[in-house]
Scaffold this motif. Sequence first.
Motif, PDB file in Angstrom:
ATOM      1  N   TRP A 117      -9.665   3.105  -3.593  1.00 49.92           N
ATOM      2  CA  TRP A 117     -10.032   2.947  -2.185  1.00 49.92           C
ATOM      3  C   TRP A 117     -11.386   3.609  -1.898  1.00 49.92           C
ATOM      4  O   TRP A 117     -12.182   3.088  -1.112  1.00 49.92           O
ATOM      5  CB  TRP A 117      -8.942   3.528  -1.297  1.00 49.92           C
ATOM      6  CG  TRP A 117      -9.180   3.387   0.176  1.00 49.92           C
ATOM      7  CD1 TRP A 117      -9.189   4.378   1.106  1.00 49.92           C
ATOM      8  CD2 TRP A 117      -9.425   2.175   0.922  1.00 49.92           C
ATOM      9  NE1 TRP A 117      -9.424   3.880   2.363  1.00 49.92           N
ATOM     10  CE2 TRP A 117      -9.581   2.529   2.281  1.00 49.92           C
ATOM     11  CE3 TRP A 117      -9.542   0.841   0.562  1.00 49.92           C
ATOM     12  CZ2 TRP A 117      -9.832   1.593   3.276  1.00 49.92           C
ATOM     13  CZ3 TRP A 117      -9.801  -0.106   1.557  1.00 49.92           C
ATOM     14  CH2 TRP A 117      -9.939   0.272   2.888  1.00 49.92           C
ATOM     15  N   CYS A 176       1.291   4.269   4.503  1.00 46.45           N
ATOM     16  CA  CYS A 176       0.464   3.659   3.470  1.00 46.45           C
ATOM     17  C   CYS A 176      -0.472   4.724   2.899  1.00 46.45           C
ATOM     18  O   CYS A 176      -1.008   5.553   3.637  1.00 46.45           O
ATOM     19  CB  CYS A 176      -0.345   2.512   4.061  1.00 46.45           C
ATOM     20  SG  CYS A 176       0.677   1.191   4.765  1.00 46.45           S
ATOM     21  N   LEU A 206       0.830  -1.196   0.000  1.00 46.49           N
ATOM     22  CA  LEU A 206       0.000   0.000   0.000  1.00 46.49           C
ATOM     23  C   LEU A 206       0.871   1.256   0.000  1.00 46.49           C
ATOM     24  O   LEU A 206       0.427   2.333   0.417  1.00 46.49           O
ATOM     25  CB  LEU A 206      -0.910   0.023   1.238  1.00 46.49           C
ATOM     26  CG  LEU A 206      -1.818  -1.196   1.429  1.00 46.49           C
ATOM     27  CD1 LEU A 206      -2.473  -1.160   2.798  1.00 46.49           C
ATOM     28  CD2 LEU A 206      -2.878  -1.263   0.341  1.00 46.49           C
ATOM     29  N   CYS A 243      -4.317  -3.723  10.013  1.00 44.31           N
ATOM     30  CA  CYS A 243      -3.458  -3.815   8.828  1.00 44.31           C
ATOM     31  C   CYS A 243      -1.982  -3.754   9.180  1.00 44.31           C
ATOM     32  O   CYS A 243      -1.144  -4.322   8.470  1.00 44.31           O
ATOM     33  CB  CYS A 243      -3.803  -2.691   7.865  1.00 44.31           C
ATOM     34  SG  CYS A 243      -3.924  -1.077   8.672  1.00 44.31           S
TER      35      CYS A 243
END
Length: 674
Positions: A434, A409, A275, A321
Amino acid sequence: MTDLRSNPANGKETRRWCDSCGTLQLGPRCSVCGGTGREFEINSPGDIRPAFGDSVGIVEGLLRKAFGTCSPIEGCSLFFNKVPGEDRTDEVIAHGRVIAVLRFDLRADELQIELRQGGAEIFAPVATTNVVRIAGVSGHLKGKGVSGENVTECIGEFPAGAPLIVLKGQKVGPGTASVPSSSIRSQEKTVRIKDLDIPSGLPLSPKAGRDTFVRVNRTHLEKLERTGVSEIRSCLRPGIPLTVAFSGGKDSLAAYGLTEAASNDFDLLFTNTGLEFPETLEYVESFAKKHGRRLHMAEAGNGFRANVDIFGPPAKDFRWCCKVCKLGPITDLIAHDFPKGTVTTEGNRALESFARSETKLSGRNPFIPNQEIVNPVRAWSAAEVWGYIWMRDLEYNPLYERDYERLGCYLCASCLASEWRNTARIHPEMYSDWEAYLHRYAREHGLPPEYVDMGFWRWKALPPKMRQLAKDLDLRTEPDGGSLSLRMLKGASVCTAGGYSAEAVVTLPSKVPFERLAEGLCTVGKVKSSPEYEIALVRTPDARAKVFGGGQVSVTAETEKDAERMFTSTVKALIRAGLCTSCGICEKACSKGAIRIKDGLHIDPSRCNACGKCEKSCMVVHYYDKIMAGRTVDIPKAQKPRRQPPKDNRNRGANRGRRPYGKDSRSGGNHRQR
């Protein structure tokens, strides 16, 4: 180092400005003129940073739009100080005073400028628009509204809400237009005054850039370097390799500079989360090559995409994440490339966040047992970091020139909405991808578009500022629970057969064989299971649990406390096994070698001693409360089962109600539902 202590009485921090040289002074004396500087106040926490690149153009553009000119700050040293707000909220510092506040308005979806007293003083003599003169009012006017009949002069045309410079006799101050300029003399309460005072008479600073900033603070910055180098050397271990966690951000770059001054024998560590901004990837690789450093790159692959549908969007208070895309891959890399462990310098700073406010010089990462962390810039301000980078002439990530305060990210929940709009400008394809996912998630969970557009997705539990905003806009921000749920049938209560019992039904969103779920229960106690009938019995010295393929969990114990503890441990073990992200951190944490990660979690019952170390390193367990928020439902009283617990009948328990996971013991079919 900068004194990080705040004034608890008024939430202010004191900094110094060299009026002779025209820039922020970090140490007690200016390295150029030798002066002690002039003190000025900013708001806490005081992590002041220089403004450069696109940031300067943004401030100048907003001031020029508001007042017809930006000449008072052109070519001058400009700094930002982040303060609390709904989104980006920066005090703008020039000439040794706070002149304005740069704020991102979530409702208007744009950056706005709000003048402060210092700014009104320096812009009043040169402004060609948005100036109002008042008369006929007296007393304390700060924070008060002024009627149109008291407006004697209005310069320029402006809309309601525009920033103003207010003049009254010899006094000057900032204000806001309550109505458009065309109506400012004819209506009530047309101008709201923020402040009004006699000009301070403080001098305007000479023009100054980053070279001046470095020269003024060289003595202070060199002292910081000597301290940091000494601290790094004190943490070196014979035979243990030295590394730098090089993320591509400014703080890790400062840590690199200190490490380079402390030792010439070290490597770089970088985790490609999948990312990253393309600029960051290119920067990290080119930096390592230019400086002749070996770069160890951990790859997260598609870890984020593989788990986002299960856990939903990450949040500031639910950063699942990080463990999946950072800690997991770097744990594997260190175990492989540094079998004896490594001492790693990192750029963690106390002023970055509340979570890092008590960062110490060194410590061990609880998720990476063979890595010792050294934090040589822990007490530095952002201004000190940038001053050191410029003094050492270290090339930095070019994205910092594009008005980013922090880099990570590209879709990180911790970035600001203003930075996210910045990403739309620079990388529209990444932004659109996104955004499309977030809007689809919102629709599927019954949430309004504003949940995405105004950034509510960035929190699991909204902070007061965002909770109030949601209330003002009458927005629903809690997503539907989805397929993951915990349906309580009976809390820990007295059992007619003696002792205490608790019952519930757990629904998992993914397909995990019952055998693996049974293995996961080994971390709770001794397990005896029947794959054929899909039932597992778990025993500890104080309690026991039954888990059925239909999702039912039944717990009994002698005391209420033991029943509650056994119930929580059993449910957590099931959720952990069912939602395993295969990050591999628990595998490294297990000293018994009982854990194997291959298409999910596998635990060897003959090796597991239920020590709990693997649970402490598990992302699912760590965020259990966040994951289960809104997913625990009590069954209505009228539908509660009778108090007499069912007999120990394997088929009866396995076949009761809905089958969230596991095979149907009657037909062998899989009844798990997504």
